[in-house]
Design a protein around this motif. Structure first.
Motif, mmCIF file in Angstrom:
data_model
loop_
_atom_site.group_PDB
_atom_site.id
_atom_site.type_symbol
_atom_site.label_atom_id
_atom_site.label_comp_id
_atom_site.label_asym_id
_atom_site.label_seq_id
_atom_site.Cartn_x
_atom_site.Cartn_y
_atom_site.Cartn_z
ATOM 1 N N LEU A 167 0.852 -1.188 0.000
ATOM 2 C CA LEU A 167 0.000 0.000 0.000
ATOM 3 C C LEU A 167 0.892 1.243 0.000
ATOM 4 O O LEU A 167 1.956 1.238 0.611
ATOM 5 C CB LEU A 167 -0.872 0.035 1.254
ATOM 6 C CG LEU A 167 -1.924 -1.057 1.416
ATOM 7 C CD1 LEU A 167 -2.589 -0.942 2.775
ATOM 8 C CD2 LEU A 167 -2.957 -0.957 0.312
ATOM 9 N N PRO A 168 0.444 2.310 -0.657
ATOM 10 C CA PRO A 168 1.236 3.547 -0.634
ATOM 11 C C PRO A 168 1.068 4.287 0.698
ATOM 12 O O PRO A 168 0.056 4.142 1.376
ATOM 13 C CB PRO A 168 0.624 4.371 -1.787
ATOM 14 C CG PRO A 168 -0.789 3.879 -1.900
ATOM 15 C CD PRO A 168 -0.746 2.419 -1.513
ATOM 16 N N ASN A 169 2.080 5.048 1.054
ATOM 17 C CA ASN A 169 2.045 5.947 2.214
ATOM 18 C C ASN A 169 1.773 5.250 3.541
ATOM 19 O O ASN A 169 1.075 5.803 4.391
ATOM 20 C CB ASN A 169 1.011 7.059 2.004
ATOM 21 C CG ASN A 169 1.339 7.910 0.804
ATOM 22 O OD1 ASN A 169 2.495 8.230 0.564
ATOM 23 N ND2 ASN A 169 0.327 8.240 0.020
ATOM 24 N N VAL A 170 2.319 4.054 3.730
ATOM 25 C CA VAL A 170 2.199 3.380 5.020
ATOM 26 C C VAL A 170 3.578 3.312 5.660
ATOM 27 O O VAL A 170 4.590 3.404 4.960
ATOM 28 C CB VAL A 170 1.599 1.955 4.881
ATOM 29 C CG1 VAL A 170 0.173 2.009 4.390
ATOM 30 C CG2 VAL A 170 2.447 1.069 4.000
ATOM 31 N N PRO A 171 3.639 3.147 6.969
ATOM 32 C CA PRO A 171 4.942 3.006 7.629
ATOM 33 C C PRO A 171 5.695 1.788 7.094
ATOM 34 O O PRO A 171 5.084 0.839 6.590
ATOM 35 C CB PRO A 171 4.576 2.821 9.103
ATOM 36 C CG PRO A 171 3.177 3.315 9.236
ATOM 37 C CD PRO A 171 2.520 3.129 7.911
ATOM 38 N N ALA A 172 6.997 1.786 7.248
ATOM 39 C CA ALA A 172 7.844 0.713 6.719
ATOM 40 C C ALA A 172 7.480 -0.648 7.289
ATOM 41 O O ALA A 172 7.657 -1.669 6.631
ATOM 42 C CB ALA A 172 9.310 1.023 7.009
ATOM 43 N N HIS A 173 6.978 -0.705 8.514
ATOM 44 C CA HIS A 173 6.649 -1.998 9.126
ATOM 45 C C HIS A 173 5.343 -2.599 8.610
ATOM 46 O O HIS A 173 5.034 -3.749 8.892
ATOM 47 C CB HIS A 173 6.623 -1.896 10.657
ATOM 48 C CG HIS A 173 5.531 -1.029 11.177
ATOM 49 N ND1 HIS A 173 5.690 0.330 11.328
ATOM 50 C CD2 HIS A 173 4.273 -1.311 11.574
ATOM 51 C CE1 HIS A 173 4.576 0.842 11.796
ATOM 52 N NE2 HIS A 173 3.701 -0.129 11.956
ATOM 53 N N VAL A 174 4.583 -1.854 7.836
ATOM 54 C CA VAL A 174 3.359 -2.388 7.234
ATOM 55 C C VAL A 174 3.717 -2.914 5.850
ATOM 56 O O VAL A 174 4.011 -2.146 4.945
ATOM 57 C CB VAL A 174 2.244 -1.318 7.135
ATOM 58 C CG1 VAL A 174 1.000 -1.899 6.466
ATOM 59 C CG2 VAL A 174 1.921 -0.764 8.515
ATOM 60 N N ARG A 175 3.747 -4.237 5.707
ATOM 61 C CA ARG A 175 4.167 -4.853 4.448
ATOM 62 C C ARG A 175 3.102 -4.793 3.373
ATOM 63 O O ARG A 175 3.381 -5.012 2.211
ATOM 64 C CB ARG A 175 4.547 -6.318 4.685
ATOM 65 C CG ARG A 175 5.795 -6.488 5.509
ATOM 66 C CD ARG A 175 7.005 -5.783 4.906
ATOM 67 N NE ARG A 175 7.548 -6.460 3.765
ATOM 68 C CZ ARG A 175 8.595 -7.261 3.784
ATOM 69 N NH1 ARG A 175 9.236 -7.452 4.919
ATOM 70 N NH2 ARG A 175 9.010 -7.839 2.702
ATOM 71 N N GLY A 176 1.869 -4.547 3.754
ATOM 72 C CA GLY A 176 0.774 -4.488 2.797
ATOM 73 C C GLY A 176 -0.435 -5.209 3.351
ATOM 74 O O GLY A 176 -0.620 -5.287 4.559
ATOM 75 N N VAL A 177 -1.254 -5.742 2.436
ATOM 76 C CA VAL A 177 -2.469 -6.446 2.841
ATOM 77 C C VAL A 177 -2.564 -7.783 2.117
ATOM 78 O O VAL A 177 -2.001 -7.955 1.037
ATOM 79 C CB VAL A 177 -3.737 -5.607 2.554
ATOM 80 C CG1 VAL A 177 -3.776 -4.355 3.415
ATOM 81 C CG2 VAL A 177 -3.830 -5.228 1.084
ATOM 82 N N VAL A 178 -3.262 -8.721 2.744
ATOM 83 C CA VAL A 178 -3.581 -10.000 2.114
ATOM 84 C C VAL A 178 -5.086 -10.214 2.249
ATOM 85 O O VAL A 178 -5.732 -9.634 3.121
ATOM 86 C CB VAL A 178 -2.826 -11.195 2.737
ATOM 87 C CG1 VAL A 178 -1.330 -11.083 2.499
ATOM 88 C CG2 VAL A 178 -3.127 -11.348 4.202
ATOM 89 N N ASN A 179 -5.613 -11.070 1.378
ATOM 90 C CA ASN A 179 -7.026 -11.411 1.416
ATOM 91 C C ASN A 179 -7.186 -12.693 2.215
ATOM 92 O O ASN A 179 -6.665 -13.731 1.833
ATOM 93 C CB ASN A 179 -7.554 -11.580 -0.012
ATOM 94 C CG ASN A 179 -9.054 -11.790 -0.042
ATOM 95 O OD1 ASN A 179 -9.658 -12.241 0.915
ATOM 96 N ND2 ASN A 179 -9.644 -11.454 -1.171
ATOM 97 N N LEU A 180 -7.884 -12.614 3.314
ATOM 98 C CA LEU A 180 -8.127 -13.779 4.163
ATOM 99 C C LEU A 180 -9.614 -14.113 4.084
ATOM 100 O O LEU A 180 -10.426 -13.531 4.780
ATOM 101 C CB LEU A 180 -7.721 -13.473 5.611
ATOM 102 C CG LEU A 180 -7.933 -14.591 6.635
ATOM 103 C CD1 LEU A 180 -7.001 -15.758 6.333
ATOM 104 C CD2 LEU A 180 -7.689 -14.072 8.041
ATOM 105 N N ARG A 181 -9.950 -14.994 3.157
ATOM 106 C CA ARG A 181 -11.344 -15.409 2.945
ATOM 107 C C ARG A 181 -12.284 -14.206 2.840
ATOM 108 O O ARG A 181 -13.315 -14.140 3.516
ATOM 109 C CB ARG A 181 -11.781 -16.374 4.042
ATOM 110 C CG ARG A 181 -11.052 -17.693 3.999
ATOM 111 C CD ARG A 181 -11.505 -18.654 5.071
ATOM 112 N NE ARG A 181 -11.287 -18.203 6.426
ATOM 113 C CZ ARG A 181 -10.107 -18.213 7.045
ATOM 114 N NH1 ARG A 181 -9.037 -18.646 6.431
ATOM 115 N NH2 ARG A 181 -9.995 -17.802 8.283
ATOM 116 N N GLY A 182 -11.907 -13.244 2.017
ATOM 117 C CA GLY A 182 -12.748 -12.085 1.771
ATOM 118 C C GLY A 182 -12.511 -10.907 2.696
ATOM 119 O O GLY A 182 -13.098 -9.849 2.516
#
Length: 146
Positions: free
Chosen positions: A34-49
């Protein structure tokens, strides 16, 4: 009163979180950045919706950055009202910690180790750093990224 912790590895360190906060342990899958997040936030995953933020715990604790591989796992935890994933090297086991085995963190001046830890537990000659999950997430930073 005793409590149960799930213990896991980050390099040579053994950490633990309260078993009641754990929702799932899943194999590593790449996160969508994701853009503009702190370095420790690697992004997002989809967990069953459900879109789940994934935190690099090593980075959050100031111990470098995780280079995830198939051997890494994501521990899904409930922090407040939201599910979060944290990347760890490996899950170890479940331990029961008696109240007398929990120690407060030593005073270390300006060091902010206590910022993310609730204490230390000693189990069978092992020192376990007990995470304070509610202190890991910067809810303002995640809201700004959206």
């Amino acid at each position: 009163m005793s409590r149960q912790l799930i213990t896991f590895q980050l390099g040579d360190q053994v950490l633990g979180v309260d078993i009641m906060a754990i929702r799932e342990i899943r194999a590593w899958s790449p996160a969508t950045p994701l853009p503009n997040v702190p370095a420790h936030v690697r992004g997002v995953v989809n967990l069953r919706g459900v879109v789940l933020p994934v935190l690099d715990l090593r980075c959050r604790l100031g111990w470098g950055t995780t280079d995830p591989s198939a051997r890494h796992v994501i521990i899904v935890v409930r922090i407040g009202e939201q599910l979060q994933g944290i990347i760890v090297d490996a899950v170890n086991d479940i331990v029961t910690v008696a109240a007398e085995d929990m120690q407060p963190l030593p005073e270390m001046g300006d060091a902010d180790a206590s910022r993310f830890l609730e204490g230390l537990a000693t189990i069978e000659q092992r020192m376990i750093l007990v995470l304070a999950l509610d202190r890991l997430v910067d809810t303002v930073a995640l809201a700004d990224a959206a």
